[in-house]
Write an enzyme that holds these catalytic residues in place. Structure first.
Site, PDB file in Angstrom:
ATOM      1  N   HIS A 156      -1.707  -7.710   2.591  1.00 14.98           N
ATOM      2  CA  HIS A 156      -1.686  -8.218   3.976  1.00 14.98           C
ATOM      3  C   HIS A 156      -2.823  -7.677   4.831  1.00 14.98           C
ATOM      4  O   HIS A 156      -2.981  -8.072   5.983  1.00 14.98           O
ATOM      5  CB  HIS A 156      -0.316  -7.987   4.635  1.00 14.98           C
ATOM      6  CG  HIS A 156      -0.018  -6.594   5.068  1.00 14.98           C
ATOM      7  ND1 HIS A 156      -0.128  -6.189   6.381  1.00 14.98           N
ATOM      8  CD2 HIS A 156       0.417  -5.508   4.388  1.00 14.98           C
ATOM      9  CE1 HIS A 156       0.227  -4.920   6.480  1.00 14.98           C
ATOM     10  NE2 HIS A 156       0.567  -4.477   5.279  1.00 14.98           N
TER      11      HIS A 156
ATOM     12  N   ASN B  45      -7.900   3.803   8.649  1.00 16.52           N
ATOM     13  CA  ASN B  45      -7.321   2.646   9.318  1.00 16.52           C
ATOM     14  C   ASN B  45      -7.442   2.680  10.835  1.00 16.52           C
ATOM     15  O   ASN B  45      -7.351   1.655  11.487  1.00 16.52           O
ATOM     16  CB  ASN B  45      -5.854   2.473   8.902  1.00 16.52           C
ATOM     17  CG  ASN B  45      -5.067   3.750   8.976  1.00 16.52           C
ATOM     18  OD1 ASN B  45      -5.457   4.759   8.392  1.00 16.52           O
ATOM     19  ND2 ASN B  45      -3.973   3.744   9.704  1.00 16.52           N
TER      20      ASN B  45
ATOM     21  N   GLN C 222      -7.782  -0.242   3.501  1.00 14.38           N
ATOM     22  CA  GLN C 222      -8.667  -0.804   4.528  1.00 14.38           C
ATOM     23  C   GLN C 222     -10.027  -1.214   3.975  1.00 14.38           C
ATOM     24  O   GLN C 222     -10.803  -1.871   4.667  1.00 14.38           O
ATOM     25  CB  GLN C 222      -8.874   0.213   5.663  1.00 14.38           C
ATOM     26  CG  GLN C 222      -7.628   0.508   6.468  1.00 14.38           C
ATOM     27  CD  GLN C 222      -7.198  -0.665   7.366  1.00 14.38           C
ATOM     28  OE1 GLN C 222      -7.987  -1.519   7.739  1.00 14.38           O
ATOM     29  NE2 GLN C 222      -5.922  -0.692   7.703  1.00 14.38           N
TER      30      GLN C 222
ATOM     31  N   GLY D 205       0.812  -1.213   0.000  1.00 17.82           N
ATOM     32  CA  GLY D 205       0.000   0.000   0.000  1.00 17.82           C
ATOM     33  C   GLY D 205       0.847   1.265   0.000  1.00 17.82           C
ATOM     34  O   GLY D 205       0.535   2.234  -0.705  1.00 17.82           O
ATOM     35  N   SER D 206       1.921   1.277   0.767  1.00 20.17           N
ATOM     36  CA  SER D 206       2.750   2.485   0.862  1.00 20.17           C
ATOM     37  C   SER D 206       3.332   2.854  -0.503  1.00 20.17           C
ATOM     38  O   SER D 206       3.293   4.013  -0.912  1.00 20.17           O
ATOM     39  CB  SER D 206       3.882   2.288   1.874  1.00 20.17           C
ATOM     40  OG  SER D 206       3.355   2.027   3.150  1.00 20.17           O
TER      41      SER D 206
ATOM     42  N   CYS E   8       2.706   6.268  21.221  1.00 15.61           N
ATOM     43  CA  CYS E   8       3.847   6.008  22.095  1.00 15.61           C
ATOM     44  C   CYS E   8       4.606   4.780  21.618  1.00 15.61           C
ATOM     45  O   CYS E   8       5.829   4.745  21.622  1.00 15.61           O
ATOM     46  CB  CYS E   8       3.377   5.747  23.523  1.00 15.61           C
ATOM     47  SG  CYS E   8       2.427   7.107  24.184  1.00 15.61           S
TER      48      CYS E   8
HETATM   49  C1  LIG Z   1      -1.595  -0.582   6.049  1.00 14.81           C
HETATM   50  C2  LIG Z   1      -1.966   0.638   5.321  1.00 14.81           C
HETATM   51  C3  LIG Z   1      -1.121   1.208   4.364  1.00 14.81           C
HETATM   52  C4  LIG Z   1       0.256   0.671   4.092  1.00 14.81           C
HETATM   53  O1  LIG Z   1       0.236  -0.557   3.405  1.00 14.81           O
HETATM   54  P1  LIG Z   1       1.579  -1.435   3.384  1.00 14.81           P
HETATM   55  O2  LIG Z   1       1.248  -2.553   2.454  1.00 14.81           O
HETATM   56  O3  LIG Z   1       1.771  -1.900   4.786  1.00 14.81           O
HETATM   57  O4  LIG Z   1       2.658  -0.575   2.891  1.00 14.81           O
HETATM   58  C5  LIG Z   1      -1.540   2.325   3.682  1.00 14.81           C
HETATM   59  N1  LIG Z   1      -2.745   2.862   3.922  1.00 14.81           N
HETATM   60  C6  LIG Z   1      -3.592   2.336   4.823  1.00 14.81           C
HETATM   61  C7  LIG Z   1      -4.925   2.968   5.026  1.00 14.81           C
HETATM   62  C8  LIG Z   1      -3.235   1.221   5.565  1.00 14.81           C
HETATM   63  O5  LIG Z   1      -4.075   0.727   6.468  1.00 14.81           O
END
Ligand SMILES: *Cc1c(COP(=O)(O)O)cnc(C)c1O
Length: 394
Positions: free
Chosen positions: A200, A150, A178, A69-70, A323
């Site tokens: 994932h 998220n 999400q 996602g990133s 934290c």
């Molecule tokens: C987990 C998440 C990401 C990042 O996804 P990765 O596959 O972990 O890089 C981006 N946006 C949202 C809303 C997420 O929940």
């Protein structure tokens, strides 16, 4: 152990694990190689692309596989910004409670001279389409608004947002990490130009995801190298991960309605049970939220202590208080919906999974109630609140 942190990551489904192992063992060729073993891997890759596309009503050629996602968020935003910049358009609209993959990318662009407008998500965690429309300018090159949050699980009026963007000729990207697998997503009906997703979060493997880009929209690559993914994403494809992602996305899509019903029942019971805790509040809209998301603030306690004590009792949850990630600032999401620092620190996110049982739901309610009471028992803030030296906020 009760795993109630599915928004952080999910357990891989057995079918996805089996697919991954099978592809590792049997289809280990490089999909760019011309001999049979390579071409077989290529077939696995292209079948996965068809499967993924089908679930969101896209075409296979509109799907680009990424490392998650990133990366998809980064590529969509940077690409739109670079293309916009060439036309003198350096304004981007987003919200204050996006994932950091979006917010940090926007910060980087801001340092380069882009102007970023972050829309208010209000107390209920929802964007108001009229405010989006008012924010669009001649120089706006991109609107990026997440499908579902998220932390607090709120689901944005994406179809309406997409429609406004289309009417104004502005590119629309949504981080749907999400949403996919949990609520229906249709890139055509929802008027989406670009969409990010990550395996994932829907029982697929970590380190793999995809970016949907509507045909006709230009996409620039972030990674230079070979001509994989039609020249938009260099690097030998993660064939086993991609194949497993395709299995997982088909599975969650097929079971979505049944799962959502079960999740909703347990989620609503959790919300009802935890609302009985005095001086507590649900974060985010009660209705427009993901079927598995519960997020509360409890006044007078620290979310981190709550988490650790719940862990001792066999419950894996999360706190909006950052934290744990090494920062003393409370969650930017909770601050964006107007929670003050003290209250935002005492938050708890439960993102339940499809396999949750009624007994587990009752166990969570009972234990959160006990732990909150226990922590308040020696909280100096709680003592002051009870003594009337401080005003209750919740
Ligand atoms: C987990 C998440 C990401 C990042 O996804 P990765 O596959 O972990 O890089 C981006 N946006 C949202 C809303 C997420 O929940």
């Amino acid at each position: 152990m009760i795993y109630a942190d599915n928004a952080a990551t999910t357990k891989m489904s057995p079918a996805a694990v089996n697919e991954m192992i099978s592809v590792i063992n049997s289809n280990y060729g490089n999909p760019s190689s011309l001999y049979t073993l390579g071409q077989q891997a290529k077939e696995v890759l292209e079948a996965a692309r068809e499967d993924v596309a089908g679930v969101i009503n896209a075409e296979a050629r509109e799907i680009y596989f990424t490392s998650g996602g990133s990366e998809a968020d980064n590529q969509a935003i940077i690409s739109a910004a670079r293309i916009g910049e060439k036309k003198g358009k350096k304004h981007i609209i987003s919200t204050a409670f996006e994932h950091h993959a979006v917010l940090h990318t926007l910060k980087k662009l801001e340092r380069e001279g882009f102007e970023i407008t972050l829309l208010d998500v209000h107390e209920n965690g929802l964007v108001r389409p009229s405010e989006l429309e008012a924010a669009i300018r001649e120089e706006t090159c991109l609107v990026t608004i997440m499908y579902a949050n998220n932390e607090i699980g709120t689901i944005q009026p994406i179809r309406e947002i997409g429609k406004i963007c289309r009417e104004h000729g502005v590119l629309f990207h949504t981080d749907a990490v999400q949403a996919i697998g949990h609520i229906p997503v249709d890139v055509v009906a929802d008027n989406i130009d670009m969409l990010s997703s990550s395996a994932h979060k829907f029982h697929g493997p970590k380190g793999v995801g995809f970016l949907y880009v509507k045909k006709g929209i230009r996409l620039l690559s972030l990674i230079e190298g070979g001509a994989q993914e039609r020249g938009k994403r260099a690097g030998t494809e993660n064939v086993p991960g991609i194949a497993a992602m395709a299995v997982a996305i088909k599975e969650v899509a097929a079971a979505r309605e049944k799962n959502a019903e079960h999740l909703l029942k347990n989620r609503n019971r959790l919300i009802q049970g935890l609302s009985e805790i005095p001086h507590s509040a649900l974060n985010g809209d009660a209705k427009n939220r993901l079927p598995g998301n519960v997020n509360f603030c409890f006044e007078g306690i620290e979310g981190e202590s709550l988490l650790l004590l719940l862990d001792d009792r066999g419950i894996a949850a999360s706190s909006g208080s950052a934290c744990t990630s090494g920062s003393l600032d409370p969650s930017h999401v909770l601050l964006a919906i107007g929670r003050v620092h003290d209250v935002a620190h005492g938050s708890l996110r439960l993102s339940i999974g499809e396999d949750i049982t009624e007994e587990e739901t009752e166990y969570i309610i009972k234990n959160v109630k006990e732990v909150v009471e226990y922590l308040r028992g020696f909280s100096p803030i709680w003592r002051d609140l009870m003594a009337g030296k401080r005003e209750f906020i919740l």
